[in-house]
Each structure stands twice: as C-alpha cells, then as structure tokens.
Design a protein around this motif. Structure first.
Motif, short mmCIF file in Angstrom:
data_model
loop_
_atom_site.label_atom_id
_atom_site.label_comp_id
_atom_site.label_asym_id
_atom_site.label_seq_id
_atom_site.Cartn_x
_atom_site.Cartn_y
_atom_site.Cartn_z
N MET A 1 0.84 -1.20 0.00
CA MET A 1 0.00 0.00 0.00
C MET A 1 0.88 1.25 0.00
O MET A 1 2.03 1.20 0.47
N PRO A 2 0.39 2.35 -0.52
CA PRO A 2 1.24 3.55 -0.60
C PRO A 2 1.39 4.24 0.76
O PRO A 2 0.40 4.47 1.47
N VAL A 3 2.63 4.51 1.12
CA VAL A 3 2.94 5.26 2.34
C VAL A 3 4.01 6.30 1.98
O VAL A 3 4.63 6.22 0.92
N THR A 4 4.20 7.24 2.89
CA THR A 4 5.13 8.34 2.61
C THR A 4 6.22 8.38 3.67
O THR A 4 5.93 8.30 4.87
N LEU A 5 7.45 8.49 3.22
CA LEU A 5 8.58 8.69 4.13
C LEU A 5 8.97 10.16 4.10
O LEU A 5 9.10 10.77 3.03
N LEU A 6 9.15 10.74 5.30
CA LEU A 6 9.58 12.14 5.42
C LEU A 6 11.09 12.13 5.65
O LEU A 6 11.57 11.53 6.62
N ILE A 7 11.81 12.80 4.78
CA ILE A 7 13.27 12.73 4.77
C ILE A 7 13.85 13.98 5.44
O ILE A 7 13.51 15.11 5.06
N PRO A 8 14.76 13.81 6.42
CA PRO A 8 15.37 15.01 7.03
C PRO A 8 16.26 15.73 6.01
O PRO A 8 16.76 15.13 5.06
N SER A 9 16.45 17.03 6.22
CA SER A 9 17.18 17.84 5.24
C SER A 9 18.56 17.26 4.94
O SER A 9 19.03 17.34 3.80
N ALA A 10 19.21 16.67 5.95
CA ALA A 10 20.56 16.14 5.74
C ALA A 10 20.60 15.03 4.71
O ALA A 10 21.63 14.83 4.06
N VAL B 1 9.20 10.89 0.16
CA VAL B 1 9.35 9.82 -0.83
C VAL B 1 8.18 8.85 -0.62
O VAL B 1 7.97 8.35 0.49
N ARG B 2 7.44 8.61 -1.67
CA ARG B 2 6.31 7.66 -1.58
C ARG B 2 6.79 6.28 -2.00
O ARG B 2 7.47 6.13 -3.02
N VAL B 3 6.41 5.29 -1.19
CA VAL B 3 6.80 3.90 -1.48
C VAL B 3 5.61 3.00 -1.24
O VAL B 3 4.61 3.40 -0.61
N GLU B 4 5.72 1.77 -1.72
CA GLU B 4 4.72 0.74 -1.44
C GLU B 4 5.28 -0.14 -0.32
O GLU B 4 6.37 -0.70 -0.47
N ASN C 1 4.14 -2.58 3.51
CA ASN C 1 3.19 -3.02 4.54
C ASN C 1 3.73 -2.83 5.95
O ASN C 1 2.98 -2.90 6.92
N THR C 2 5.04 -2.64 6.05
CA THR C 2 5.67 -2.39 7.35
C THR C 2 6.69 -1.28 7.20
O THR C 2 7.10 -0.94 6.07
N VAL C 3 7.14 -0.77 8.35
CA VAL C 3 8.17 0.27 8.31
C VAL C 3 9.45 -0.28 7.68
O VAL C 3 10.12 0.40 6.89
N GLY C 4 9.77 -1.53 8.00
CA GLY C 4 10.97 -2.14 7.43
C GLY C 4 10.89 -2.22 5.91
O GLY C 4 11.88 -1.94 5.21
N GLU C 5 9.72 -2.56 5.40
CA GLU C 5 9.55 -2.62 3.95
C GLU C 5 9.68 -1.23 3.33
O GLU C 5 10.24 -1.07 2.24
N ALA C 6 9.17 -0.25 4.04
CA ALA C 6 9.27 1.13 3.53
C ALA C 6 10.74 1.57 3.45
O ALA C 6 11.17 2.18 2.46
N LEU C 7 11.51 1.24 4.50
CA LEU C 7 12.93 1.61 4.49
C LEU C 7 13.68 0.85 3.40
O LEU C 7 14.57 1.39 2.73
N ALA C 8 13.30 -0.42 3.21
CA ALA C 8 13.95 -1.22 2.16
C ALA C 8 13.66 -0.62 0.78
O ALA C 8 14.56 -0.53 -0.07
N ALA C 9 12.42 -0.19 0.58
CA ALA C 9 12.07 0.43 -0.70
C ALA C 9 12.85 1.73 -0.90
O ALA C 9 13.32 2.03 -2.01
N GLY D 1 -1.63 5.36 3.32
CA GLY D 1 -1.53 6.80 3.58
C GLY D 1 -0.71 7.17 4.80
O GLY D 1 -0.54 8.37 5.07
N ASP D 2 -0.18 6.19 5.53
CA ASP D 2 0.65 6.53 6.70
C ASP D 2 1.88 7.33 6.29
O ASP D 2 2.39 7.20 5.17
N GLU D 3 2.34 8.15 7.24
CA GLU D 3 3.58 8.90 7.05
C GLU D 3 4.58 8.48 8.12
O GLU D 3 4.24 8.48 9.31
N VAL D 4 5.77 8.13 7.69
CA VAL D 4 6.85 7.76 8.61
C VAL D 4 7.96 8.78 8.46
O VAL D 4 8.50 8.97 7.36
N ALA D 5 8.29 9.46 9.56
CA ALA D 5 9.35 10.46 9.53
C ALA D 5 10.65 9.85 10.03
O ALA D 5 10.67 9.19 11.08
#
Lengths: 116, 142
Positions: free
Chosen positions: A1-10, A21-24, A26-34, A79-83
């Motif tokens: 499912m589509p989720v959004t990662l919020l990237i720090p300026s650095a 960055v929008r990724v597909e 199901n878990t935070v780990g999958e989002a980071l892997a994407a 639609g979750d956002e992970v910062a």
C-alpha cells in the motif's frame, strides 16, 4: 500500500532534494527497504556495518517514536507517514577531567608552582 | 559555505560562555539557495539532554525536539541547516564522538570556550563516506 517517508534535510541530497518519498510497503521495514533500493547511497547513513539501524536514527509514525516499540516490524496502513528523525549528539570527547574533579584537585605543591 | 549574520554569530559565542563549563547546543534553521549555499536565519537553543554530570563533554538533542524543529522549519519555508555546540576548554574541532553521531550535509558549528571565554568558532561537515569531517567556510554577514 502507498505510504510516505519524510526525509530530514541532511539526507535529501540522496533523494534528489525531495523532502518526501512515496513507497509501497506493509511495514516500516519494507518502507525503508524500498527507500534504500531506490536511493542506495542513503543506506550507509541509516544503517551501520552490522546492518542495524544507527542509534541516532529514529522513526516516527505520526507523533510516536516507534523505534523502540514496534520498530521496523510496525505495520503500516494506506496513507501513513513515517518520519526519519535524527537525534543529535556529540561533544568534545573524553579528554580532560570533568570540571568538578578540577575543583576538588589539591593545589600543586610549591615546587611545581610558578615560583617567584 | 554557510552564511550567518554577525548578531547570530555573537549569540552562538554568548551561549557557549553561558553554558560553560557545560556544553551548549542548539539547532540552526535557514535557507538553501540554488547553488547550495546555506544561510542561517534562526538559532534555536536546546536543552542539553545529557545527564548533568556528563554535560561538560557531551550533548544530546532529543529526536522529539528535532521533529518539532523540522516541522517549524517546513511551516516557515526553512530547513534545518545544522547544529551547534560548544567545546569547553577544547578546540573547535570535531571529536570521533561527534563524527559517529553525525549526518552529512548538516553544518556542525563548534564554539571553543576557554576558561569561560568564547574563542574560535568553526564549521564542519561530515564527508559522505563518514570517514571524517571537512572544514566548511563560514561567512559572517554584517
């Protein structure tokens, strides 16, 4: 499912200066892997040589820091956002005594003083 | 290169002196132009989150505070440009501990404070391979 990662300026120099960055995933780990699959150069700043998330990298789902609760296994919904949020630490190192220890140090013997 | 107004530069030094013999710390917000030059427009002093007995040689800014600053910056069209802290009775040179806890791109400003008086102020940036800090030019504006 589509989720959004919020990237720090650095780390935006690794995401074409994109703050999100929008990724597909199901878990935070999958989002980071994407994220690291798409932008491999970001990986060394998120993970150490042992493939563990660096201690100063925190993960927020909404207002909650999930790093030490569900961590990367935390499930995500559409639609979750992970910062990605660093905690910042540092300091001059361990050289030199603590100020308190200086205060209680005895005065130097006269022979080692400035004399005069 | 980073640009900083002279008054903010003075404020940085004053914070280092006020916190002495502990380390001060804070967040710098600002803008980035098309050439990548960063201009510091705001300093946000932060509580040094380390235990009181450790603050003479360590500092920490909690992730909650960074998240708040990130949102504040975004809401005002700014970015977190970097962070500052002081080195009481030590040079304005990053330690290995600084490097282990750093990210690239951010500007890390260090104020050397000797016997309570601010001396050198230096700016550093982590190399992208994380191997070392690189000195960054700091241009003070009138």
């Amino acid at each position: 499912m589509p989720v959004t990662l919020l990237i720090p300026s650095a780390l935006r120099s690794f995401t074409d200066r994109q703050a999100t960055v929008r990724v597909e995933a199901n878990t935070v780990g999958e989002a980071l892997a994407a994220l690291t699959d798409t932008y491999p150069d970001i990986r060394r700043h998120l993970y150490d040589d042992g493939n563990a998330l660096r201690p100063f990298v925190n993960l927020y789902l909404g207002e909650t820091n999930i790093k030490n609760t569900g961590g990367t296994a935390t499930p995500l919904k559409d639609g979750d956002e992970v910062a990605l949020v660093p905690s910042i630490a540092g300091g001059r190192g361990i050289c030199g005594p603590a100020p308190d220890s200086r205060r209680v140090m005895p005065a130097p013997p006269a022979a080692e003083g400035t004399g005069g | 290169m980073i640009r900083i107004a002279r008054q903010l530069h003075r404020n940085l030094r004053a914070e280092g002196e006020t916190a002495y013999p502990d380390e001060c710390c804070g967040i710098m917000l600002g803008t980035v132009d098309a050439e990548g030059t960063r201009s510091v427009t705001e300093l946000h002093p932060m509580l040094n989150a380390r235990e009181s007995g450790e603050r003479y040689h360590r500092f920490r800014i909690e992730a909650d505070d960074i998240l708040r600053a990130e949102r504040l910056a975004t809401g005002n069209g700014l970015e977190i440009i970097g962070f500052y802290h002081s080195h009481p009775d030590n040079p304005a040179v990053p330690s290995d501990y600084d490097r282990e806890h750093a990210l690239p791109w951010y500007a890390y400003v260090i104020v050397a404070v000797e016997q309570g008086r601010a001396r050198r102020v230096r700016c550093w940036q982590l190399a992208e391979d994380r191997s070392r800090f690189l000195r960054e030019r700091m241009h003070t504006l009138a």
